[in-house]
Design an enzyme around this catalytic site. Sequence first.
Site, PDB file in Angstrom:
ATOM      1  N   VAL A  14       1.091  -1.107   0.423  1.00 14.81           N
ATOM      2  CA  VAL A  14       0.056  -0.066  -0.136  1.00 14.81           C
ATOM      3  C   VAL A  14       1.038   1.837   0.366  1.00 14.81           C
ATOM      4  O   VAL A  14       0.647   2.219  -0.770  1.00 14.81           O
ATOM      5  CB  VAL A  14      -0.720   0.110   0.711  1.00 14.81           C
ATOM      6  CG1 VAL A  14      -1.759   1.423   1.247  1.00 14.81           C
ATOM      7  CG2 VAL A  14      -1.964  -1.030   0.755  1.00 14.81           C
ATOM      8  N   ASP A  35      10.060   1.952   7.712  1.00 19.20           N
ATOM      9  CA  ASP A  35       9.613   0.886   8.066  1.00 19.20           C
ATOM     10  C   ASP A  35      10.764  -0.403   9.056  1.00 19.20           C
ATOM     11  O   ASP A  35      11.389   0.232   9.275  1.00 19.20           O
ATOM     12  CB  ASP A  35      10.241  -0.289   6.453  1.00 19.20           C
ATOM     13  CG  ASP A  35       9.124  -0.961   7.193  1.00 19.20           C
ATOM     14  OD1 ASP A  35       7.417  -1.452   5.989  1.00 19.20           O
ATOM     15  OD2 ASP A  35       9.156  -2.633   7.408  1.00 19.20           O
ATOM     16  N   GLN A  83      -4.716  -7.344   5.364  1.00 21.62           N
ATOM     17  CA  GLN A  83      -5.713  -8.472   5.687  1.00 21.62           C
ATOM     18  C   GLN A  83      -6.014  -9.649   4.876  1.00 21.62           C
ATOM     19  O   GLN A  83      -4.831  -9.899   3.910  1.00 21.62           O
ATOM     20  CB  GLN A  83      -7.027  -7.583   5.213  1.00 21.62           C
ATOM     21  CG  GLN A  83      -8.019  -8.379   5.241  1.00 21.62           C
ATOM     22  CD  GLN A  83      -9.930  -7.865   4.967  1.00 21.62           C
ATOM     23  OE1 GLN A  83      -9.109  -6.569   4.412  1.00 21.62           O
ATOM     24  NE2 GLN A  83     -10.760  -8.276   5.513  1.00 21.62           N
ATOM     25  N   ARG A  89     -12.081  -7.361   8.479  1.00 21.41           N
ATOM     26  CA  ARG A  89     -10.745  -6.123   8.573  1.00 21.41           C
ATOM     27  C   ARG A  89     -10.841  -5.703  10.454  1.00 21.41           C
ATOM     28  O   ARG A  89     -10.466  -5.159  10.905  1.00 21.41           O
ATOM     29  CB  ARG A  89     -11.721  -4.442   8.310  1.00 21.41           C
ATOM     30  CG  ARG A  89     -11.028  -4.689   6.823  1.00 21.41           C
ATOM     31  CD  ARG A  89     -11.227  -3.130   6.140  1.00 21.41           C
ATOM     32  NE  ARG A  89     -11.252  -3.430   4.983  1.00 21.41           N
ATOM     33  CZ  ARG A  89     -12.592  -3.471   3.977  1.00 21.41           C
ATOM     34  NH1 ARG A  89     -13.365  -3.982   4.396  1.00 21.41           N
ATOM     35  NH2 ARG A  89     -11.458  -3.516   3.034  1.00 21.41           N
ATOM     36  N   ASN A 121      -5.733  -0.573   8.369  1.00 21.11           N
ATOM     37  CA  ASN A 121      -6.724  -1.536   8.529  1.00 21.11           C
ATOM     38  C   ASN A 121      -6.693  -1.895  10.323  1.00 21.11           C
ATOM     39  O   ASN A 121      -5.754  -2.634  10.631  1.00 21.11           O
ATOM     40  CB  ASN A 121      -6.784  -2.564   7.657  1.00 21.11           C
ATOM     41  CG  ASN A 121      -8.125  -1.532   6.702  1.00 21.11           C
ATOM     42  OD1 ASN A 121      -8.870  -1.227   6.685  1.00 21.11           O
ATOM     43  ND2 ASN A 121      -7.617  -2.326   5.738  1.00 21.11           N
ATOM     44  N   ASP A 124     -10.643   2.663  10.679  1.00 19.81           N
ATOM     45  CA  ASP A 124     -11.426   3.397  11.799  1.00 19.81           C
ATOM     46  C   ASP A 124     -10.906   3.119  13.554  1.00 19.81           C
ATOM     47  O   ASP A 124     -11.076   4.342  13.955  1.00 19.81           O
ATOM     48  CB  ASP A 124     -12.970   2.665  11.444  1.00 19.81           C
ATOM     49  CG  ASP A 124     -13.787   3.721  10.468  1.00 19.81           C
ATOM     50  OD1 ASP A 124     -13.651   4.276  10.245  1.00 19.81           O
ATOM     51  OD2 ASP A 124     -13.686   2.080   9.487  1.00 19.81           O
ATOM     52  N   SER A 144      -7.847   6.806   6.534  1.00 18.43           N
ATOM     53  CA  SER A 144      -8.517   7.209   4.915  1.00 18.43           C
ATOM     54  C   SER A 144      -9.824   6.697   4.685  1.00 18.43           C
ATOM     55  O   SER A 144     -10.738   7.501   3.887  1.00 18.43           O
ATOM     56  CB  SER A 144      -7.289   5.768   4.157  1.00 18.43           C
ATOM     57  OG  SER A 144      -8.046   4.814   4.406  1.00 18.43           O
ATOM     58  N   ASP A 149     -13.191   3.532  -1.130  1.00 16.65           N
ATOM     59  CA  ASP A 149     -14.588   3.189  -1.043  1.00 16.65           C
ATOM     60  C   ASP A 149     -15.501   4.051  -2.190  1.00 16.65           C
ATOM     61  O   ASP A 149     -16.035   3.532  -2.987  1.00 16.65           O
ATOM     62  CB  ASP A 149     -16.036   2.410  -0.041  1.00 16.65           C
ATOM     63  CG  ASP A 149     -14.515   1.658   1.076  1.00 16.65           C
ATOM     64  OD1 ASP A 149     -14.954   0.798   1.825  1.00 16.65           O
ATOM     65  OD2 ASP A 149     -13.533   2.895   1.394  1.00 16.65           O
ATOM     66  N   ALA A 151     -14.655   5.696  -3.516  1.00 17.79           N
ATOM     67  CA  ALA A 151     -13.113   5.367  -5.261  1.00 17.79           C
ATOM     68  C   ALA A 151     -14.278   4.368  -6.145  1.00 17.79           C
ATOM     69  O   ALA A 151     -14.423   4.829  -7.154  1.00 17.79           O
ATOM     70  CB  ALA A 151     -12.406   5.673  -5.349  1.00 17.79           C
ATOM     71  N   ARG A 152     -14.085   3.539  -5.465  1.00 19.41           N
ATOM     72  CA  ARG A 152     -15.039   2.672  -6.324  1.00 19.41           C
ATOM     73  C   ARG A 152     -16.325   2.029  -5.655  1.00 19.41           C
ATOM     74  O   ARG A 152     -17.054   1.835  -7.412  1.00 19.41           O
ATOM     75  CB  ARG A 152     -15.162   0.935  -4.907  1.00 19.41           C
ATOM     76  CG  ARG A 152     -13.471   0.621  -4.805  1.00 19.41           C
ATOM     77  CD  ARG A 152     -13.118  -0.154  -3.492  1.00 19.41           C
ATOM     78  NE  ARG A 152     -11.951  -1.431  -3.583  1.00 19.41           N
ATOM     79  CZ  ARG A 152     -11.610  -1.793  -2.303  1.00 19.41           C
ATOM     80  NH1 ARG A 152     -12.242  -1.793  -1.236  1.00 19.41           N
ATOM     81  NH2 ARG A 152     -10.655  -1.779  -2.838  1.00 19.41           N
ATOM     82  N   HIS A 176     -14.876   1.751   6.825  1.00 22.26           N
ATOM     83  CA  HIS A 176     -14.369   1.011   5.890  1.00 22.26           C
ATOM     84  C   HIS A 176     -14.475  -0.396   6.053  1.00 22.26           C
ATOM     85  O   HIS A 176     -14.091  -0.896   6.651  1.00 22.26           O
ATOM     86  CB  HIS A 176     -12.596   1.739   6.015  1.00 22.26           C
ATOM     87  CG  HIS A 176     -12.309   1.294   4.954  1.00 22.26           C
ATOM     88  ND1 HIS A 176     -12.262   1.104   3.976  1.00 22.26           N
ATOM     89  CD2 HIS A 176     -11.266  -0.057   5.485  1.00 22.26           C
ATOM     90  CE1 HIS A 176     -11.944   0.006   2.766  1.00 22.26           C
ATOM     91  NE2 HIS A 176     -10.707  -0.588   4.054  1.00 22.26           N
ATOM     92  N   THR A 229      -4.762  -5.980  -1.923  1.00 22.42           N
ATOM     93  CA  THR A 229      -5.056  -4.572  -2.256  1.00 22.42           C
ATOM     94  C   THR A 229      -4.138  -3.425  -2.162  1.00 22.42           C
ATOM     95  O   THR A 229      -4.152  -2.996  -1.274  1.00 22.42           O
ATOM     96  CB  THR A 229      -6.923  -4.079  -2.250  1.00 22.42           C
ATOM     97  OG1 THR A 229      -6.851  -3.048  -1.163  1.00 22.42           O
ATOM     98  CG2 THR A 229      -7.532  -4.788  -1.761  1.00 22.42           C
TER      99      THR A 229
END
Length: 316
Positions: A14, A35, A83, A89, A121, A124, A144, A149, A151-152, A176, A229
Amino acid sequence: MKKGKIVLVGAGFVGMSMAYSMLNRGGINELVLVDIDQNKIKGEEMDLSHGLPYAPQKMIIKAGDYSECKDAQIVVITAGVAQKPGQTRLELAEVNAKIMKQITKDIMASGFNGVIIVASNPVDIMAYVVWKVSGLPKNKVIGSGTVLDTARLRYLMADYFKISSKNIHAYIMGEHGDSSFVPWKHAYIGCKKVTDVMKDNHHPMEDLQKIHQGVVNAAYEIIEKKKATYYGIGMALNRLVRAVLDDENSILTVSTYLENQYNQNDVYIGVPAVINKNGVRDLVELDLDEIEQEKLNKSCELIKKMRKDSIDKIID
Ligand code: NAD
């Protein structure tokens, strides 16, 4: 604070999709990768930098550590565990909350005073953890939320109506995840209500529910097919970063803190909000009908229950 300096914490799929999207679009002066995997950030620094000769604009790209947050405008957190197939989530919450707590302490120890964007995730809950641990004002910690969602949704509606997604003004609200919803009476194609477009074209109203279901199923379907994703969320994060950097006052469905809005309190949840250099400027409060309000309440209850069961003890 250095203008256009971004620190990315979590150089996984991501985070690096966002980084690649930034490299392609330009407008970022400096991107620092942080990282736990030191080798990975070194490799990513090299690989990404080799794209610079073909990028629209120069950009400093480097592997670094949390001390780099000191003068950053924005820190984006995409670290954590992704995930797994079949995993919800919410099941991810406990593991990632511990990671968020440590990361947030490290960011704040640098003297950081910018905006934090969280994508890990369940977003929220993670945004709430970061906000609590950071001590930053609520406007400065943004999840985010349902930006991806939404956008989808816009993509699927554009396909259904054969209208550019740029002219689709529809929003996904709530968690989300599975309990999200679309306030359809506030959805427009250009300047015409979606419900009127459906009626005028004799489209069955149930198709709208199918479109929303397509959004809810999307993450599961993609994870089943390719394990994770990342391009969509990478673009969505870049969009959100731009709204802050460019002081845009754009409306995006971020996860933000509710304090009596929508009859909810003490919860981070996806709602339309105005985003600018200070993070969340205002919430765009919609007049939800009874069913939509119930859906939002359900989303908030789910999140609060998860927090009470396993997260609050981690934050304290
Ligand atoms: P990934 O495994 O590819 O990357 C995670 C990165 O975090 C890894 O590089 C790992 O080394 C790093 N990391 C782990 N613990 C760390 C720590 N303590 N400190 C610093 N770095 C640490 O996973 P991914 O596919 O990039 O997903 C990242 C997160 O984004 C997951 O939580 C995933 O569920 C979430 N996600 C969110 C959305 C959204 O819409 N909000 C969409 C997709 C994925």
